[in-house]
Design an enzyme around this catalytic site. Structure first.
Site, short mmCIF file in Angstrom:
data_model
loop_
_atom_site.label_atom_id
_atom_site.label_comp_id
_atom_site.label_asym_id
_atom_site.label_seq_id
_atom_site.Cartn_x
_atom_site.Cartn_y
_atom_site.Cartn_z
N ASN A 76 34.22 55.20 34.22
CA ASN A 76 34.33 55.72 32.87
C ASN A 76 34.38 57.24 32.94
OD1 ASN A 76 33.91 56.53 30.17
ND2 ASN A 76 32.66 54.73 29.75
N HIS A 146 38.41 46.23 27.47
CA HIS A 146 37.68 46.75 28.63
C HIS A 146 36.22 46.36 28.53
CE1 HIS A 146 37.49 49.86 25.51
NE2 HIS A 146 36.36 50.28 26.05
N HIS A 148 32.33 47.21 29.87
CA HIS A 148 31.48 48.24 30.46
C HIS A 148 30.46 47.62 31.40
CE1 HIS A 148 32.53 51.54 27.61
NE2 HIS A 148 32.91 50.51 26.87
#
Length: 188
Positions: A76, A146, A148
């Site tokens: 990230n 997406h 995390h």
């Protein structure tokens, strides 16, 4: 901050200063994230989707840690903690239910591997794993699915983000990417 407390100057505003019924919540403004919102057109498609762009770059430049057939793993760019990874399908789909069975299976497998690699390299104590589906649910990039993976350590929370508008991320992204990529198991 209490309603009678002065503004600290750190980007918070008192709910009592606005029209309507005060709700006692503080507001922490994060204007640096507007780059994601401003780039999205009304259809939800992204003209410059970073998750579509990253796989076309070399791994170090795109912060790509590992590549699969249907999905890939990258760091990230705005991590909550050092080693904060994202698992994305290559295909530009917005939500989990739009992903193919193959994409879902590979995202799950890459997530498991990422957890093992993070545990081995960073000695983390746990993880936050999740997906925000849609802008209303907090997805910064709502047009591209997406997941995390945020490594967590005992005592990793502190006052810096709230008081000093600073997130302590002790290692450079490139350094973390290199370490994780080197520790990633070879494809079978």
């Amino acid at each position: 901050m209490r309603d009678d407390a002065p503004d600290s100057g750190f980007g918070t505003e008192r709910a009592a200063d606005f029209a309507g019924v005060p709700d006692a919540f503080e507001r922490l403004w994060t204007p640096h994230r507007m780059v994601y919102i401003d780039d999205e057109d009304r259809s939800g498609e992204r003209s410059g989707c970073p998750f579509c762009r990253a796989p076309g770059l070399d791994d170090a430049t795109g912060l790509v840690v590992a590549r699969g057939v249907h999905a890939y793993v990258l760091l990230n760019l705005y991590p909550y903690n050092s080693g904060h990874l994202l698992v994305c399908p290559y295909r530009h789909v917005a939500t989990y239910d739009e992903a193919s069975d193959e994409e879902v299976a590979e995202m799950a497998s890459l997530t498991q591997t990422a957890m093992r690699v993070l545990r081995d390299t960073s000695r983390c104590d746990g993880f936050n794993i999740g997906m925000n589906q849609g802008a209303v649910a907090g997805a910064g990039i709502a047009g591209h699915l997406h997941q995390h993976i945020v490594p967590r350590w005992a005592q990793d929370a502190n006052f810096f983000p709230i008081v000093a508008r600073t997130k302590a991320v002790p290692r450079l992204l490139g350094e973390v990417r290199d370490e994780l990529a080197a520790a990633w198991p070879a494809a079978l």
